[in-house]
Design a protein around this motif. Structure first.
Motif, PDB file in Angstrom:
ATOM      1  N   ALA A   1     -31.798 -80.069 -39.085  1.00 30.72           N
ATOM      2  CA  ALA A   1     -30.440 -79.550 -38.924  1.00 30.72           C
ATOM      3  C   ALA A   1     -29.473 -80.602 -38.386  1.00 30.72           C
ATOM      4  N   TYR A   2     -29.945 -81.429 -37.439  1.00 29.55           N
ATOM      5  CA  TYR A   2     -29.071 -82.497 -36.927  1.00 29.55           C
ATOM      6  C   TYR A   2     -28.761 -83.503 -38.033  1.00 29.55           C
ATOM      7  N   GLY A   3     -29.776 -83.880 -38.800  1.00 32.05           N
ATOM      8  CA  GLY A   3     -29.560 -84.841 -39.871  1.00 32.05           C
ATOM      9  C   GLY A   3     -28.576 -84.327 -40.896  1.00 32.05           C
ATOM     10  N   THR A   4     -28.706 -83.073 -41.303  1.00 34.33           N
ATOM     11  CA  THR A   4     -27.777 -82.497 -42.271  1.00 34.33           C
ATOM     12  C   THR A   4     -26.367 -82.418 -41.702  1.00 34.33           C
ATOM     13  N   TYR A   5     -26.264 -81.922 -40.471  1.00 27.50           N
ATOM     14  CA  TYR A   5     -24.954 -81.707 -39.840  1.00 27.50           C
ATOM     15  C   TYR A   5     -24.186 -83.018 -39.699  1.00 27.50           C
ATOM     16  N   VAL A   6     -24.844 -84.050 -39.207  1.00 30.72           N
ATOM     17  CA  VAL A   6     -24.160 -85.308 -38.922  1.00 30.72           C
ATOM     18  C   VAL A   6     -24.037 -86.199 -40.157  1.00 30.72           C
ATOM     19  N   LEU A   7     -25.088 -86.277 -40.962  1.00 25.07           N
ATOM     20  CA  LEU A   7     -25.118 -87.247 -42.059  1.00 25.07           C
ATOM     21  C   LEU A   7     -24.655 -86.692 -43.396  1.00 25.07           C
ATOM     22  N   ALA A   8     -24.868 -85.391 -43.647  1.00 27.03           N
ATOM     23  CA  ALA A   8     -24.593 -84.856 -44.983  1.00 27.03           C
ATOM     24  C   ALA A   8     -23.401 -83.918 -45.041  1.00 27.03           C
ATOM     25  N   CYS A   9     -23.014 -83.324 -43.923  1.00 24.72           N
ATOM     26  CA  CYS A   9     -21.888 -82.397 -43.925  1.00 24.72           C
ATOM     27  C   CYS A   9     -20.587 -83.129 -43.601  1.00 24.72           C
ATOM     28  N   SER A  10     -19.499 -82.492 -43.956  1.00 24.23           N
ATOM     29  CA  SER A  10     -18.183 -83.091 -43.744  1.00 24.23           C
ATOM     30  C   SER A  10     -17.162 -81.968 -43.661  1.00 24.23           C
ATOM     31  N   LEU A  11     -15.891 -82.323 -43.648  1.00 18.16           N
ATOM     32  CA  LEU A  11     -14.853 -81.301 -43.567  1.00 18.16           C
ATOM     33  C   LEU A  11     -14.945 -80.310 -44.715  1.00 18.16           C
ATOM     34  N   ARG A  12     -15.473 -80.724 -45.851  1.00 21.34           N
ATOM     35  CA  ARG A  12     -15.573 -79.804 -46.984  1.00 21.34           C
ATOM     36  C   ARG A  12     -16.583 -78.688 -46.704  1.00 21.34           C
ATOM     37  N   ASN A  13     -17.503 -78.886 -45.766  1.00 25.87           N
ATOM     38  CA  ASN A  13     -18.486 -77.859 -45.404  1.00 25.87           C
ATOM     39  C   ASN A  13     -18.059 -77.030 -44.202  1.00 25.87           C
ATOM     40  N   LEU A  14     -16.914 -77.367 -43.619  1.00 25.14           N
ATOM     41  CA  LEU A  14     -16.446 -76.661 -42.417  1.00 25.14           C
ATOM     42  C   LEU A  14     -15.833 -75.333 -42.839  1.00 25.14           C
ATOM     43  N   ARG A  15     -16.581 -74.246 -42.631  1.00 23.96           N
ATOM     44  CA  ARG A  15     -16.133 -72.930 -43.082  1.00 23.96           C
ATOM     45  C   ARG A  15     -15.145 -72.324 -42.117  1.00 23.96           C
ATOM     46  N   GLN A  16     -15.464 -72.364 -40.819  1.00 23.48           N
ATOM     47  CA  GLN A  16     -14.609 -71.725 -39.819  1.00 23.48           C
ATOM     48  C   GLN A  16     -14.581 -72.533 -38.526  1.00 23.48           C
ATOM     49  N   VAL A  17     -13.442 -72.408 -37.815  1.00 20.59           N
ATOM     50  CA  VAL A  17     -13.288 -72.973 -36.470  1.00 20.59           C
ATOM     51  C   VAL A  17     -12.894 -71.830 -35.544  1.00 20.59           C
ATOM     52  N   TRP A  18     -13.626 -71.686 -34.443  1.00 16.61           N
ATOM     53  CA  TRP A  18     -13.363 -70.649 -33.449  1.00 16.61           C
ATOM     54  C   TRP A  18     -13.051 -71.310 -32.110  1.00 16.61           C
ATOM     55  N   SER A  19     -12.091 -70.745 -31.401  1.00 17.08           N
ATOM     56  CA  SER A  19     -11.743 -71.241 -30.066  1.00 17.08           C
ATOM     57  C   SER A  19     -11.653 -70.047 -29.129  1.00 17.08           C
ATOM     58  N   GLY A  20     -12.444 -70.077 -28.060  1.00 22.85           N
ATOM     59  CA  GLY A  20     -12.460 -68.962 -27.137  1.00 22.85           C
ATOM     60  C   GLY A  20     -12.879 -67.651 -27.792  1.00 22.85           C
ATOM     61  N   GLY A  21     -13.748 -67.750 -28.798  1.00 22.08           N
ATOM     62  CA  GLY A  21     -14.205 -66.555 -29.487  1.00 22.08           C
ATOM     63  C   GLY A  21     -13.193 -65.949 -30.430  1.00 22.08           C
ATOM     64  N   ARG A  22     -12.147 -66.695 -30.776  1.00 20.75           N
ATOM     65  CA  ARG A  22     -11.141 -66.224 -31.734  1.00 20.75           C
ATOM     66  C   ARG A  22     -11.066 -67.213 -32.901  1.00 20.75           C
ATOM     67  N   LEU A  23     -10.992 -66.675 -34.107  1.00 27.12           N
ATOM     68  CA  LEU A  23     -10.918 -67.505 -35.305  1.00 27.12           C
ATOM     69  C   LEU A  23      -9.568 -68.206 -35.357  1.00 27.12           C
ATOM     70  N   VAL A  24      -9.580 -69.560 -35.480  1.00 27.62           N
ATOM     71  CA  VAL A  24      -8.319 -70.305 -35.556  1.00 27.62           C
ATOM     72  C   VAL A  24      -8.138 -71.003 -36.908  1.00 27.62           C
ATOM     73  N   ALA A  25      -9.223 -71.183 -37.660  1.00 30.02           N
ATOM     74  CA  ALA A  25      -9.094 -71.812 -38.979  1.00 30.02           C
ATOM     75  C   ALA A  25     -10.224 -71.333 -39.867  1.00 30.02           C
ATOM     76  N   GLU A  26      -9.889 -71.058 -41.120  1.00 32.96           N
ATOM     77  CA  GLU A  26     -10.872 -70.682 -42.124  1.00 32.96           C
ATOM     78  C   GLU A  26     -10.684 -71.599 -43.309  1.00 32.96           C
ATOM     79  N   GLY A  27     -11.667 -72.483 -43.536  1.00 30.35           N
ATOM     80  CA  GLY A  27     -11.458 -73.538 -44.524  1.00 30.35           C
ATOM     81  C   GLY A  27     -10.303 -74.412 -44.073  1.00 30.35           C
TER      82      GLY A  27
END
Length: 453
Positions: A400-426
C-alpha cells in the motif's frame, strides 16, 4: 455525537505507535477530530450522521506543507530559466501595487488550490508588500521598510475563508528599521489574529530574514520577536548556490543572537557544512525541505541523509506555487526520492515510507503542531485523503505504501476531507465561492497589469 464513520479502506495512519497498513475504520466527532480508529470492521450498532464506505481505496492523512507562499498562486510559469533571486524578481513583478483585498483573493486562490490537491495544512509565508531588489545572483534584499499588519492579516483571512489550516508567518521590517517599531508591528499582527478560528489558525510565526540582511541586527531582532510572543521562526537560509561563503558566515549571527534551538526551523538549508549541521542539530533546530522548488531553481540537494542521521527534525514543503507551479504533493515526494537517491547512488538513502512521513507527520512535528494534524490518530483533526488506485487503474496493490507514494498521483485523488467534512471531490471544490475566487484572481491580476482580465 459521531459526525462521520469511515470504513473499508486500507489505512496509512503514519502513527509510529502502531503498525500499518491495515483495513480499518474510524469515527469523527462534532469537534472535527478522530474519536476512534481501529483495524477490522466497525462494531455493530455504531451510529453516525454520515457513513463513508471507502472500500477499495487507500486513506492517508492530509499532506502538511512545512514551507509555502500561498499569495504566489497567480504567478506560475514565470522566471522560467532563472535561479532564486532572478525568479523572485520575475514572480513578484505582477504583484506590484497590490492592496489588501488583492492579496486576500490571491492567497485564498492559493489556499483552495492546496486543498484541492490534498494539502490540508500549510506553513504560509505571507507577503510583506515590500519590493525585492536583486544586486546579483547571490546578493539581494527587500526594501528597507516596515510591513503593513493589515496587508498581512488579509492573507490570514484568505486562508481561513478557504478552510485551510495554517501557521501564519510574517516578515518583520527590513534594513535599518527601529526595533521597537518592528516589535510593535508584530504586536499588531498577533492582536489581529486573536479573533480567528483557532481550529484553522494553528499558530503565528516569523519569517526570518537573515539571508537578505546586511547586519547581525536582523538576527537580534528575530530573537526578541520570538521571545516576545513565543513564536516559531522559519528563515529562508543557505538556499541559493551563489555567494555560499557569504551565506555560511551568517550562521554565526544566529548563534551569537541566541537563536539556535527547537523554535528555529531552517527553510531549505542546502549550502551547509558538516560543522553547521552538527551545531544546528545539537541545538535542536529543525529544517524544511522543498525538493521540487530546489530542483526547479537549481538550488541544489539538501544533505537529507546526514541531517536525519544527526537527529534533526525534517519536514517537506511545496514552497511557492510559482516555483513548484503544480502544487502536487505526490510529485513532491517522488522528486524528493529521485534527488536523494540519485545524489547518493543509494535507494536506502530515503525509503518510500519515510518520504510520506516527512510530508505529513514530519512536517507537523517540525512546526510543533503534530498533536493537531499530520497523522490519523485519536484526538487529531480528521484531515484525510481518499485515494483510489483503480481510478485510473494502477494495477494490483502489492504494497500500500509503494502504490500510494510511487504509483498514485492527483489523478487518483478521489476526495479530500478536513475536520471530517468533505472539501474536494476530484478536481471540484465544495466551497460555493470557489469559482468566484478564480474570477477575482484573474480580474485583479489583469487590473494590476493594466490589461482586461
Amino acid at each position: 455525537m459521531t459526525r462521520l464513520l469511515v470504513h473499508g479502506a486500507v489505512l496509512l495512519t503514519v502513527d509510529p505507535s502502531r503498525p500499518d497498513p491495515f483495513v480499518g475504520w474510524f469515527t469523527v466527532g462534532d469537534d472535527g477530530r478522530i474519536s476512534a480508529l481501529e483495524p477490522g470492521e466497525p462494531p455493530e450498532g455504531l451510529v453516525a450522521e454520515q457513513v463513508l464506505d471507502a472500500s477499495g481505496t487507500i486513506i492517508g492523512p492530509g499532506f502538511v506543507s512545512s514551507h509555502s507562499h500561498l499569495f504566489t498562486s497567480g504567478c506560475r510559469g514565470l522566471g522560467m530559466d532563472q535561479s532564486l533571486y532572478g525568479w523572485i524578481e520575475a514572480m513578484t513583478a505582477p504583484l506590484a501595487g497590490a492592496v489588501d483585498e488583492d492579496i486576500y483573493w490571491m492567497t485564498r486562490h492559493g489556499a483552495q488550490d492546496f486543498l484541492r490537491n490534498g494539502i490540508t495544512t500549510a506553513f504560509d509565508f505571507t507577503s510583506a508588500g515590500l519590493s525585492f531588489e536583486k544586486e546579483s545572483d547571490g546578493v539581494a534584499r527587500y526594501a528597507a521598510s516596515l510591513p503593513d499588519a493589515v496587508f498581512q492579516h488579509a492573507q490570514l483571512r484568505g486562508k481561513v475563508d478557504a478552510g485551510l489550516r495554517s501557521v501564519h508567518s510574517v516578515m518583520l521590517g527590513q534594513g535599518a528599521v527601529d526595533h521597537a517599531a518592528a516589535l510593535a508591528h508584530l504586536d499588531d499582527v498577533v492582536s489581529l489574529a486573536t479573533d480567528v478560528d483557532r481550529s484553522l489558525l494553528l499558530g503565528v510565526a516569523l519569517s526570518g530574514t537573515v539571508q537578505w540582511a546586511e547586519s547581525p541586527d536582523a538576527a537580534t531582532l528575530e530573537v526578541a520577536a520570538m521571545r516576545r510572543h513565543g513564536l516559531l521562526n522559519q528563515p529562508h537560509f543557505l538556499e541559493t548556490p551563489h555567494e555560499i561563503s557569504l551565506q555560511q558566515a551568517k550562521f554565526a549571527w544566529y548563534r551569537e543572537a541566541g537563536a539556535l534551538g527547537p523554535d528555529l526551523v531552517f527553510g531549505h538549508f542546502i549550502q551547509t557544512t558538516d560543522e553547521i549541521l552538527v551545531e544546528a542539530a545539537a541545538a535542536g533546530c529543525g529544517m524544511s525541505w522543498q525538493p521540487m522548488s530546489n530542483g526547479r531553481l537549481a538550488s541544489g540537494v539538501a544533505s537529507i541523509p546526514r541531517i536525519r542521521e544527526l537527529g534533526m527534525r525534517v519536514g517537506i514543503g511545496l514552497d511557492d506555487q510559482s516555483c513548484t507551479d503544480v502544487s502536487d504533493p505526490f510529485a513532491n515526494m517522488r522528486t524528493a526520492l529521485s534527488l536523494v537517491r540519485a545524489t547518493y547512488h543509494d535507494p536506502a538513502a530515503l525509503p518510500v515510507r519515510d518520504v510520506l512521513e516527512l510530508h505529513t507527520r514530519g512536517s507537523a512535528e517540525v512546526l510543533g503542531i503534530d498533536r493537531e494534524v499530520g497523522s490519523l490518530r485519536v484526538g487529531r483533526f480528521a484531515d484525510f485523503l481518499v485515494v483510489d488506485p483503480r481510478r485510473p487503474d494502477t494495477g494490483p496493490v502489492w504494497d500500500a505504501y509503494g502504490t500510494y507514494v510511487l504509483a498514485c498521483s492527483l489523478r487518483n485523488l478521489r476526495q479530500v476531507w478536513s475536520g471530517g467534512r468533505l472539501v474536494a471531490e476530484g478536481v471540484a471544490l465544495c466551497d460555493p465561492q470557489a469559482d468566484e475566487v478564480e474570477s477575482q484572481l484573474h480580474e485583479r491580476l489583469g487590473r494590476l497589469q493594466g490589461v482586461r482580465a
